[in-house]
Design a protein around this motif. Structure first.
Motif, PDB file in Angstrom:
ATOM      1  N   ASP A   1     -89.206 -62.578 -10.908  1.00  0.00           N
ATOM      2  CA  ASP A   1     -90.343 -61.759 -11.328  1.00  0.00           C
ATOM      3  C   ASP A   1     -90.143 -60.277 -11.048  1.00  0.00           C
ATOM      4  O   ASP A   1     -90.988 -59.448 -11.426  1.00  0.00           O
ATOM      5  CB  ASP A   1     -91.619 -62.220 -10.599  1.00  0.00           C
ATOM      6  N   VAL A   2     -89.045 -59.926 -10.390  1.00  0.00           N
ATOM      7  CA  VAL A   2     -88.883 -58.563  -9.891  1.00  0.00           C
ATOM      8  C   VAL A   2     -88.662 -57.554 -11.011  1.00  0.00           C
ATOM      9  O   VAL A   2     -89.212 -56.440 -10.977  1.00  0.00           O
ATOM     10  CB  VAL A   2     -87.736 -58.493  -8.865  1.00  0.00           C
ATOM     11  N   TYR A   3     -87.876 -57.909 -12.018  1.00  0.00           N
ATOM     12  CA  TYR A   3     -87.593 -56.959 -13.109  1.00  0.00           C
ATOM     13  C   TYR A   3     -88.893 -56.456 -13.730  1.00  0.00           C
ATOM     14  O   TYR A   3     -89.119 -55.240 -13.860  1.00  0.00           O
ATOM     15  CB  TYR A   3     -86.715 -57.634 -14.156  1.00  0.00           C
ATOM     16  N   GLN A   4     -89.752 -57.379 -14.115  1.00  0.00           N
ATOM     17  CA  GLN A   4     -91.005 -56.987 -14.755  1.00  0.00           C
ATOM     18  C   GLN A   4     -91.908 -56.227 -13.793  1.00  0.00           C
ATOM     19  O   GLN A   4     -92.594 -55.270 -14.186  1.00  0.00           O
ATOM     20  CB  GLN A   4     -91.732 -58.218 -15.298  1.00  0.00           C
ATOM     21  N   ALA A   5     -91.916 -56.641 -12.528  1.00  0.00           N
ATOM     22  CA  ALA A   5     -92.752 -55.957 -11.540  1.00  0.00           C
ATOM     23  C   ALA A   5     -92.305 -54.513 -11.340  1.00  0.00           C
ATOM     24  O   ALA A   5     -93.136 -53.611 -11.172  1.00  0.00           O
ATOM     25  CB  ALA A   5     -92.713 -56.718 -10.220  1.00  0.00           C
ATOM     26  N   LEU A   6     -90.998 -54.265 -11.361  1.00  0.00           N
ATOM     27  CA  LEU A   6     -90.500 -52.895 -11.284  1.00  0.00           C
ATOM     28  C   LEU A   6     -90.831 -52.129 -12.554  1.00  0.00           C
ATOM     29  O   LEU A   6     -91.213 -50.954 -12.514  1.00  0.00           O
ATOM     30  CB  LEU A   6     -88.985 -52.897 -11.065  1.00  0.00           C
ATOM     31  N   GLN A   7     -90.693 -52.804 -13.675  1.00  0.00           N
ATOM     32  CA  GLN A   7     -90.943 -52.163 -14.973  1.00  0.00           C
ATOM     33  C   GLN A   7     -92.397 -51.723 -15.108  1.00  0.00           C
ATOM     34  O   GLN A   7     -92.685 -50.640 -15.641  1.00  0.00           O
ATOM     35  CB  GLN A   7     -90.580 -53.143 -16.090  1.00  0.00           C
ATOM     36  N   THR A   8     -93.315 -52.538 -14.594  1.00  0.00           N
ATOM     37  CA  THR A   8     -94.743 -52.225 -14.690  1.00  0.00           C
ATOM     38  C   THR A   8     -95.245 -51.446 -13.482  1.00  0.00           C
ATOM     39  O   THR A   8     -96.436 -51.154 -13.390  1.00  0.00           O
ATOM     40  CB  THR A   8     -95.559 -53.520 -14.823  1.00  0.00           C
ATOM     41  N   LYS A   9     -94.323 -51.151 -12.543  1.00  0.00           N
ATOM     42  CA  LYS A   9     -94.654 -50.418 -11.321  1.00  0.00           C
ATOM     43  C   LYS A   9     -95.648 -51.171 -10.429  1.00  0.00           C
ATOM     44  O   LYS A   9     -96.389 -50.569  -9.654  1.00  0.00           O
ATOM     45  CB  LYS A   9     -95.143 -49.005 -11.636  1.00  0.00           C
ATOM     46  N   THR A  10     -95.641 -52.506 -10.555  1.00  0.00           N
ATOM     47  CA  THR A  10     -96.392 -53.328  -9.619  1.00  0.00           C
ATOM     48  C   THR A  10     -95.785 -53.200  -8.225  1.00  0.00           C
ATOM     49  O   THR A  10     -96.490 -53.269  -7.213  1.00  0.00           O
ATOM     50  CB  THR A  10     -96.360 -54.806 -10.060  1.00  0.00           C
ATOM     51  N   ILE A  11     -94.472 -53.038  -8.186  1.00  0.00           N
ATOM     52  CA  ILE A  11     -93.758 -52.732  -6.953  1.00  0.00           C
ATOM     53  C   ILE A  11     -92.933 -51.472  -7.174  1.00  0.00           C
ATOM     54  O   ILE A  11     -92.703 -51.052  -8.312  1.00  0.00           O
ATOM     55  CB  ILE A  11     -92.839 -53.895  -6.508  1.00  0.00           C
ATOM     56  N   ASP A  12     -92.491 -50.887  -6.071  1.00  0.00           N
ATOM     57  CA  ASP A  12     -91.711 -49.647  -6.144  1.00  0.00           C
ATOM     58  C   ASP A  12     -90.229 -49.862  -5.899  1.00  0.00           C
ATOM     59  O   ASP A  12     -89.436 -48.937  -6.091  1.00  0.00           O
ATOM     60  CB  ASP A  12     -92.233 -48.641  -5.102  1.00  0.00           C
ATOM     61  N   GLY A  13     -89.866 -51.058  -5.453  1.00  0.00           N
ATOM     62  CA  GLY A  13     -88.458 -51.268  -5.158  1.00  0.00           C
ATOM     63  C   GLY A  13     -88.171 -52.705  -4.744  1.00  0.00           C
ATOM     64  O   GLY A  13     -89.083 -53.543  -4.636  1.00  0.00           O
ATOM     65  N   ALA A  14     -86.896 -52.961  -4.514  1.00  0.00           N
ATOM     66  CA  ALA A  14     -86.444 -54.285  -4.079  1.00  0.00           C
ATOM     67  C   ALA A  14     -85.187 -54.108  -3.243  1.00  0.00           C
ATOM     68  O   ALA A  14     -84.493 -53.091  -3.350  1.00  0.00           O
ATOM     69  CB  ALA A  14     -86.157 -55.181  -5.284  1.00  0.00           C
ATOM     70  N   GLU A  15     -84.897 -55.093  -2.402  1.00  0.00           N
ATOM     71  CA  GLU A  15     -83.699 -55.031  -1.562  1.00  0.00           C
ATOM     72  C   GLU A  15     -82.869 -56.278  -1.772  1.00  0.00           C
ATOM     73  O   GLU A  15     -83.417 -57.351  -2.022  1.00  0.00           O
ATOM     74  CB  GLU A  15     -84.085 -54.850  -0.095  1.00  0.00           C
ATOM     75  N   ASN A  16     -81.539 -56.097  -1.700  1.00  0.00           N
ATOM     76  CA  ASN A  16     -80.634 -57.218  -1.879  1.00  0.00           C
ATOM     77  C   ASN A  16     -79.211 -56.692  -1.840  1.00  0.00           C
ATOM     78  O   ASN A  16     -78.988 -55.479  -1.914  1.00  0.00           O
ATOM     79  CB  ASN A  16     -80.900 -57.931  -3.216  1.00  0.00           C
TER      80      ASN A  16
END
Length: 369
Positions: free
Chosen positions: A233-248
């Motif tokens: 779900d992270v790609y879409q969440a970043l695209q919609t700015k639901t989140i600001d980042g991810a770690e990995n």
């Protein structure tokens, strides 16, 4: 065997659905990302052929077969490592032992595989300290704490220490036997949609983490707001700015195409993610001493091979991200010191750990020498 029967019914469909996935960590780190899947169709087809070859490892004539299953692709470093392991164990045992490799969640997720191990099945998967904490060995969770390790040598010193062997023993009492701990999964870095140059820049940012307590609190303590979320779900969440980042690790960040929607990467290396491979303790103890030695040596030697592949792959992923427009920050020692200082209160939190655990582990890894 139960898993082999299930596998026979599901393998064809699973292999047809297999797509190129990249590294992650923790129980939910390697679910397939929907975003960018169309770009990986060709690679998935190639993976399908490679996977079939990996499963067909000449195991029909072997006296003992171990099914190694994981959520990653066969073409990732861990997949290449276990393909190498098939060759190693065949040579060591003269064909008496064999390894079958099932990537892309073909035999189920991590939890279902662990459940099968606890029933004595002949399966193996990768896991880490944060996961083992949930299986009744809380002190193991500290190895996934932020900025615990200063370098990889400390990881390798730790896994040879009496403390680490004690934790492995406690896990074995729970029914799980670690057969290798020397596999590099990757340093975990932070990708964001706004620039992050120092730890202060994380303040208030919503950063996706795997859904476990240790990693959530590990990012909260840095000033960010951790957000547990499935990797798919992270790609879409970043695209919609639901989140600001991810770690990995870089392999996951690039493999999931997250750099298409978040253009700032800081190489903070907040976790040096070595991974372990685990089997059923009952199954392992059913082997002869010679068979146990073959397996342990094979897993260790394959880990060394994985680490070579991993190092080369990370350099390649980083260059590709730069070429595709990502701004990469390589923090100075002073900046990293700020991250480490900010992380220290994490080790004072209540995770059910033994008193003085942080100091015990730092001593065991040789950090005070």
């Amino acid at each position: 065997m139960k898993l082999r029967k299930v596998m026979a019914l599901t393998l064809a469909g699973a292999m047809a659905a297999a797509t190129l996935t990249a590294c992650g960590g923790g129980a939910d780190e390697t679910t397939a990302a929907a975003a960018g899947a169309d770009k990986e169709t060709t690679a998935a087809a190639e993976d399908k052929e490679t996977t079939a070859a990996a499963a067909d490892s000449g195991s029909a004539d072997a006296e003992v077969v171990l099914q190694v299953a994981f959520e990653n692709s066969i073409t990732e470093p861990v997949g290449e490592g276990w393909t190498k392991a098939q060759e190693i164990i065949k040579e060591k045992s003269g064909g008496k032992m064999a390894i079958e490799v099932y990537p892309d969640s073909q035999l189920g997720d991590k939890s279902s595989l662990i459940d099968s191990m606890l029933l004595g099945e002949n399966v193996c998967t990768l896991a880490d300290g944060a996961f083992y904490a949930d299986y009744g060995v809380p002190d193991f969770g500290i190895v996934f704490g932020p900025f615990l390790f200063d370098n990889w040598d400390q990881c390798w010193t730790l896994i040879e220490s009496d403390w680490y062997k004690e934790q492995c023993g406690k896990l074995e009492e729970k029914g799980l036997k670690i057969i290798a701990s020397n596999w590099i999964y990757g340093e975990r870095h932070t990708l964001t949609n706004v620039p992050v140059n120092t730890v202060e820049d994380l303040k208030g940012l919503k950063i996706r983490v795997p859904s476990n307590e240790i990693q959530s609190k590990g990012f909260d303590v840095l000033g960010a707001t951790s957000t547990g979320m499935a990797l798919g779900d992270v790609y879409q969440a970043l695209q919609t700015k639901t989140i600001d980042g991810a770690e990995n690790p870089l392999a996951t960040l690039y493999g999931r195409k997250l750099h298409e929607v978040a253009k700032y990467l800081i190489l903070d290396g907040h976790v040096k993610n070595f991974t372990t491979w685990v089997v059923s303790a009952d199954w392992f103890n059913s082997l002869t001493e010679e068979q146990q030695t073959w397996l342990l040596e094979t897993a260790s030697e394959a880990g060394e091979y994985n680490n070579e592949v991993q190092q080369a792959a990370e350099a390649d992923y980083l260059q590709k991200m730069k070429d595709e427009g990502v701004t990469v920050v390589e923090p100075s020692e002073e900046v990293l010191a700020g991250f480490k200082e900010k992380a220290q209160p994490f080790y004072e939190m209540d995770f059910g750990w033994t008193d003085g655990l942080y100091d015990t582990v730092r001593a065991a890894m040789g950090a005070n020498e």
